[in-house]
Design an enzyme around this catalytic site. Structure first.
Site, mmCIF file in Angstrom:
data_model
loop_
_atom_site.group_PDB
_atom_site.id
_atom_site.type_symbol
_atom_site.label_atom_id
_atom_site.label_comp_id
_atom_site.label_asym_id
_atom_site.label_seq_id
_atom_site.Cartn_x
_atom_site.Cartn_y
_atom_site.Cartn_z
ATOM 1 N N LYS A 70 1.046 2.806 -0.671
ATOM 2 C CA LYS A 70 0.981 2.390 -2.080
ATOM 3 C C LYS A 70 -0.456 2.121 -2.532
ATOM 4 C CE LYS A 70 3.883 -1.086 -1.678
ATOM 5 N NZ LYS A 70 4.510 -0.843 -0.371
ATOM 6 N N THR A 71 -1.177 1.345 -1.728
ATOM 7 C CA THR A 71 -2.533 0.964 -2.128
ATOM 8 C C THR A 71 -3.434 2.188 -2.243
ATOM 9 O OG1 THR A 71 -2.356 -1.242 -1.165
ATOM 10 C CG2 THR A 71 -4.572 -0.357 -1.441
ATOM 11 N N GLU B 160 0.709 -0.918 -8.190
ATOM 12 C CA GLU B 160 1.589 -0.904 -7.032
ATOM 13 C C GLU B 160 2.912 -1.543 -7.421
ATOM 14 O OE1 GLU B 160 0.358 -2.146 -3.191
ATOM 15 O OE2 GLU B 160 -1.744 -1.621 -3.555
#
Length: 464
Positions: A121-122, A165
């Site tokens: 995600k990051t 996110e």
């Protein structure tokens, strides 16, 4: 105040303001004109960066830190019910807002891209933030890690795109209504909140159901969990589904990934056209993240060739295979990987870039619940390294579980043929690694806890 500031957020107080997700929201609110205050367990570069934006940051948690005129108290799922500031908020009747609700409020009126998935995600959010910024679109974004400096995990932009996110760990991603959602993968994780893959599938289905009518779901074609979610939501009215991956049938098909040292060259076919672009971090996992970002941007109407070129501007995010430095011919790299899939992906990426060099890993398990469920798989992942040192479990928000220790991982690693040893004293690691490392070696500090602090200590010890 600047447009888009929710009334309840005019004077917010954040408990745990230094956390990755919390600090990003606090920064955006400060940039929009809010009088931001908060507290954190310890001082940090992130706290200092927030102060530079006008926020008041207290160290430690105490009743007196909460101002009586605060308009709300923002918390994450990590804040315990007995926190004194939370108790004081109840006494004063100050509304308590979950981090996800605060973030959802910041997205109102914009075109959100929400990035979900057990891993990546990051990185994917960062790739979108950097590439859209390089194109002059000035997006707002909230990321779970710093791009290049403390406090660079968030930005209030003048553009109409918000990249964020979407955290599935506590189901908080159900609060968002994105125009484009990305699901990178779905695996059994976050064991304190999910008892089975069926619960995870249902949670992701709820997330997909929040996509605005006419919106787009970008989903990994070759990852089993993500593909199952795509199958389940295929009939959702008004939902466009775009798949990506290396397999036949993917809408955005990856035809080639060519390693080039610590970078990769990626070729995709999109709408019948071939595109080749550079990803400035190594490994197949990160190449897939870049293609997910590409597909999401195209879904918002951004020309594919422009976005593909801009993705090359991304040079990494802190703790995601971040080169911390080199000393005595030894490179030290930091990895946030703490789930077996992430560990395997990062070790394979480093192995591909390392050539004949040895890979030495310092691994810190994260959470007792995760170690209990996935400790064996963590140990098997460590077999990809030439040698590993395993620390005690970083508890984060959890209390110890009887019988659950790092020995679960070490036993599994040795059974898989790994050279691995326990180290219970974190302060001794720099000396241990200095005694093991030789010129040309790569040292990887790995885990989601405070193992990241060891990189500078190892470099200093090697220098001496």
């Amino acid at each position: 105040m600047k447009p888009g500031l929710p009334t309840a957020m005019e004077r917010p107080h954040f408990i745990g303001i230094g956390g990755a997700g919390m600090s990003g929201i606090a920064k955006i609110l400060a940039q929009r004109g809010a009088q931001v205050a908060g507290s954190d367990a310890r001082d940090s570069e992130t706290a200092q960066a927030l102060r530079a934006h006008g926020a008041t940051v207290h160290i430690g948690h105490a009743v007196g830190h909460l101002a009586d005129d605060s308009t709300c108290v923002v918390v994450s799922s990590a804040i315990r019910a007995d926190n004194p500031e939370l108790a004081r908020a109840a006494e004063l009747g100050i509304p308590v807002v979950h981090r996800s609700d605060a973030l959802a409020g910041l997205m109102d009126g914009l075109r959100p891209i929400a990035v979900a998935g057990t891993h990546g995600k990051t990185t994917t959010t960062s790739m979108l933030a950097v590439s859209l910024s390089a194109l002059g679109l000035d997006p707002s974004y909230a990321i779970g890690g710093d791009l290049d400096a403390p406090g660079s995990n968030a930005h209030h932009g003048e553009g109409d795109i918000f990249v964020a996110e979407a955290d599935e760990s506590d189901r908080s991603f159900h609060k968002y209504t994105p125009q484009v959602a990305i699901i990178l993968n779905a695996e059994l994780d976050h064991h304190a909140n999910y008892a089975s893959m069926e619960e995870i599938y249902e949670s992701f289905e709820t997330f997909v159901g929040k996509i605005v009518p006419g919106g787009t779901l970008v989903v990994a074609h070759g990852q089993a969990g993500a593909a199952e979610i795509a199958r389940r939501v295929a009939g959702n009215e008004g939902l466009q589904v775009v798949t990506y991956g290396e397999e036949d049938g993917a809408d955005v098909r990856i035809t080639k990934i060519t390693p080039r040292g610590l970078t990769s060259e990626v070729t995709v076919v999109l709408d019948g056209r071939m595109l080749t672009f550079t990803v400035s971090v190594p490994g197949r996992h990160y190449a897939h993240n870049a293609v997910a970002a590409l597909a999401a941007g195209v879904a918002l109407g951004i020309p594919a060739h422009n976005l593909a070129s801009a993705l090359g501007k991304y040079t990494g995010v802190k703790r995601r295979l971040q080169l911390k430095g080199e000393a005595a011919g030894v490179q030290v790299i930091d990895s946030y990987a703490h789930h077996p899939t992430e560990m395997t992906a990062d070790l394979e990426a480093i192995r591909g870039a390392a050539g004949d060099s040895r890979i030495l890993v310092v691994f810190q398990p994260h959470l007792f619940s995760r170690t209990q469920e996935l400790g064996k798989e963590m140990g098997q992942a460590l077999a990809l390294a030439d040698s590993s040192v395993v620390l005690d479990i970083y508890p984060a928000r959890e209390d110890p579980v009887p019988g659950v220790t790092s020995e679960i991982i070490i036993a599994a690693a040795r059974a898989a043929g790994a050279d691995v040893n326990a180290e219970h004293d974190k302060d001794a690691v720099a000396d241990v690694i200095a005694g093991m490392a030789k010129p040309g070696d790569l040292v990887l500090t790995m885990g989601a806890g405070d193992v990241t602090d060891l990189g500078p200590a190892i470099l200093a010890r090697l220098s001496n």
